[in-house]
Design an enzyme around this catalytic site. Structure first.
Site, PDB file in Angstrom:
ATOM      1  N   SER A 173     -16.469  41.745  83.365  1.00  0.00           N
ATOM      2  CA  SER A 173     -16.783  42.931  84.161  1.00  0.00           C
ATOM      3  C   SER A 173     -17.773  42.571  85.263  1.00  0.00           C
ATOM      4  O   SER A 173     -18.618  41.681  85.095  1.00  0.00           O
ATOM      5  CB  SER A 173     -17.384  44.022  83.273  1.00  0.00           C
ATOM      6  OG  SER A 173     -17.855  45.100  84.052  1.00  0.00           O
ATOM      7  N   TYR A 209     -23.858  45.665  77.582  1.00  0.00           N
ATOM      8  CA  TYR A 209     -22.519  45.413  78.118  1.00  0.00           C
ATOM      9  C   TYR A 209     -22.531  44.269  79.139  1.00  0.00           C
ATOM     10  O   TYR A 209     -21.678  43.379  79.108  1.00  0.00           O
ATOM     11  CB  TYR A 209     -22.021  46.710  78.759  1.00  0.00           C
ATOM     12  CG  TYR A 209     -20.603  46.688  79.263  1.00  0.00           C
ATOM     13  CD1 TYR A 209     -19.521  46.710  78.385  1.00  0.00           C
ATOM     14  CD2 TYR A 209     -20.333  46.690  80.634  1.00  0.00           C
ATOM     15  CE1 TYR A 209     -18.216  46.731  78.850  1.00  0.00           C
ATOM     16  CE2 TYR A 209     -19.039  46.709  81.109  1.00  0.00           C
ATOM     17  CZ  TYR A 209     -17.982  46.724  80.216  1.00  0.00           C
ATOM     18  OH  TYR A 209     -16.686  46.731  80.685  1.00  0.00           O
ATOM     19  N   LYS A 242     -20.570  40.722  78.765  1.00  0.00           N
ATOM     20  CA  LYS A 242     -19.523  40.383  79.723  1.00  0.00           C
ATOM     21  C   LYS A 242     -19.828  39.096  80.478  1.00  0.00           C
ATOM     22  O   LYS A 242     -18.919  38.332  80.813  1.00  0.00           O
ATOM     23  CB  LYS A 242     -19.313  41.542  80.702  1.00  0.00           C
ATOM     24  CG  LYS A 242     -18.637  42.759  80.078  1.00  0.00           C
ATOM     25  CD  LYS A 242     -17.297  42.390  79.444  1.00  0.00           C
ATOM     26  CE  LYS A 242     -16.477  43.600  79.063  1.00  0.00           C
ATOM     27  NZ  LYS A 242     -15.205  43.245  78.397  1.00  0.00           N
TER      28      LYS A 242
END
Length: 304
Positions: free
Chosen positions: A152, A165, A169
């Site tokens: 991401s 997150y 990622k």
């Protein structure tokens, strides 16, 4: 239409909805037999249902394809291995893996709990490791195989309130490169894609401000199905020389991302002190510093 994945067995995690579902459907259209893995959980990882995985399987079968549903978790070593064993038991082999399963527990860093950090890293980063490690012996013995991991721009560039997150990622990028290096001798490749798509993972953006509403309207234009063709292309034999790369897909755009390399250097033959670091090295490098960009600061144009 040429079926580029004919005869191959592809495992797609998180394939009960969104990006994963569209990848599973496209893989089946390309002739692959697909293991559709999904826990059927909520966005934060709670709950669970066999319904979403089976719905994707039913849709594939209705179109004349072959698929089998699996509801094991990628986050645990033993259950991840069961997913791969499921492919072996049902179809006799495994040729490709798409690491797409994920969860989301956003929160500003200084308020983020250990539980929320661990839960996201466990699914995204540890889950990618577990799945890749589970397919590795099979890929090694047959001297072929392809892995596509979903990363991401939250990690590649940055986003607010997503420390868990973003860390996971970005960790996936390093993991993918290591897999590509270690498995190259066995003709196994590993790549990353940063997908831009309107899924429940981005639908949580608040819409109670003009900026939030504007972002949501743009995000809604990014169809989840647009991610599938390039993902499946990386799984084909024709892409056998593509490995260790970081791509992005946004609507009709495909990006190749840069990877960290030195851009400036400072040298003193007599060595460095704290004072000279502050007085010489940092001022030399400051013009090349990167600002605290967020993903939307870099992708300033609307999806096309």
């Amino acid at each position: 239409m040429t079926q580029r994945l004919l005869g191959k067995v592809i495992v797609v995690t998180g394939a009960g909805a969104g990006v994963g579902k569209e990848i599973a459907l496209e893989a089946a259209r390309q002739g692959a037999r697909v293991i559709v893995n999904d826990l059927g959980v909520s966005m934060d990882g709670g709950g669970g249902s066999a319904g979403p995985a089976q719905e994707t399987v039913d849709q594939i079968r209705a179109a004349g394809g072959e698929a089998s549903a699996n509801t094991d978790s990628v986050a645990e070593w033993s259950s991840a291995h069961r997913i791969v064993q499921h492919a072996i038991d049902v179809y006799g082999r495994v040729d490709g893996l798409v690491n797409n399963a994920g969860n989301l527990r956003d929160g500003i860093f200084h308020k983020m709990s250990e539980e929320d950090f661990d839960a996201v890293v466990k699914v995204h980063l540890k889950g990618c490791f577990n799945m890749a490690r589970a397919v590795a012996p099979h890929f090694r013995s047959q001297e072929s195989g392809a892995i596509v991991h979903m990363t991401s721009t939250s990690g590649l560039i940055g986003n607010g309130a997503q420390a868990n997150y973003s860390a996971a990622k970005m960790g996936i990028v390093g993991l993918s490169k290591s897999i590509a290096l270690d498995m190259e001798r066995f003709h196994v490749r590993s790549n990353c894609i940063a997908p831009f798509a309107f899924t429940r993972m981005v639908s949580s953006i608040p819409t109670d401000t003009p900026e939030g509403m504007a972002r949501t309207l743009v995000n809604q234009r990014m169809e989840v199905a647009k991610i599938a063709p390039f993902t499946c292309a990386l799984l084909t034999d024709e892409a056998r020389d593509v490995t260790g790369q970081i791509f992005g897909v946004r609507s009709n755009e495909i990006f190749l991302f840069s990877q960290p390399r030195p851009i400036r250097t400072a040298h003193r033959s007599e060595g460095w002190t704290v004072d000279t670091c502050l007085e010489v090295a940092l001022p030399m490098m400051k013009p090349s510093f990167f600002p605290l960009d967020k993903s939307r600061d870099i992708f300033t144009w609307d999806p096309v």
